[in-house]
Design a protein around this motif. Structure first.
Motif: not given
Length: 275
Positions: A246, A258-259, A268
């Motif tokens: 992330a 992104e997470k 993720h």
């Protein structure tokens, strides 16, 4: 939690080193992790038994003993099963069970968080382990095809990430490799499972196979607790594309990975590449 590649690596090492060996005795240090039978019956069951082979089904390890008896291990989050040749001793701080072998050496079951389970079954006894009998196809077997995946996904509204983690649908796939496979297939983990096209099912099937094979090749993924059958760490974490990355650049487009949470699991992905 060890996933299919990690458990398979343990299986291969243990099978190579334990097949043909005889269990002399067992020391049970935390009885509550032995789910069946009671400790004394367990000792009677395995004392003097020769190990025929070590097998795997999903994330479960099965040790087949002579005359049809079985041991089943579910390592869960932090369990490990390590073979110690004669004259060597692994780290013992979290040891829960030790199987002494005739001629020297031992098989050591350790578990930091104590979520792992051990079972013993006599010949002819039903292997009554929760979840084991309801597992879906092995993703590296001929049974796992794009046709199977398309049929299993059809009409399902749950997120595709949640579907991949359902052991009744695919045996052994876990959080790490599900994220990696969805990235390779360029599929958003939040999408409804039933929305995938036939072509996307083909891509996802191949992606699942690839990430699992890559994990096997790299000796498994170790962030903290995983150790193979010799007590060594894996190094696949050095080659992950999105999992545990992330904020780092996506390897395809360079935008930040992104997470978020999907179905209660940390997930993720790249929102630009995965649609």
């Amino acid at each position: 939690m060890p996933e299919l590649p990690e458990v398979e690596i343990i299986r291969r090492y243990l099978d190579e080193n334990l097949a043909g060996r005889t269990i002399d005795d067992v020391t049970i240090l935390l009885p509550r992790q032995l789910k069946h039978p009671d400790p004394e019956a367990f000792r009677v069951l395995i004392r003097g038994q020769r190990i025929e082979r070590v097998a795997r089904r999903g994330k479960y390890l099965l040790i087949h003993l002579q005359e049809g008896a079985h041991l089943v291990f579910h390592l869960r989050m932090t369990g490990s099963l390590v073979y110690e040749p004669q004259g060597t001793v692994a780290e013992t701080g979290h040891t829960r069970m030790v199987f002494s072998l005739a001629g020297g050496g031992a098989l050591r079951f350790s578990d930091i968080r104590t979520f792992g389970c051990v079972y013993g079954f006599a010949a002819g006894e039903e292997i009554a382990v929760p979840g084991l009998q309801s597992l879906g196809p092995e993703p590296l077997s001929d049974d796992f095809t794009s046709s199977y995946l398309a049929a299993a996904l059809k009409g399902r509204k749950q997120p595709v990430k949640s579907f991949l983690l359902d052991q009744r649908r695919i045996a052994g796939l876990g959080n790490i490799y599900a994220d990696e496979a969805l990235f390779l297939a360029r599929i958003d983990p939040r999408r409804a499972a039933g929305s995938l096209s036939a072509q996307e099912c083909r891509c996802l099937t191949e992606a699942v196979r690839k990430v699992l094979r890559d994990g096997l090749k790299d000796g498994g993924t170790t962030f903290r607790d995983y150790r193979n059958g010799a007590g060594e760490s894996g190094h696949h974490q050095e080659h992950l594309l999105v999992y545990h990355r992330a904020g780092k650049p996506c390897p395809a487009c360079g935008r930040p990975v992104e997470k978020l949470t999907v179905g209660g699991r940390g997930t993720h992905f790249c929102p630009h590449c995965q649609r």
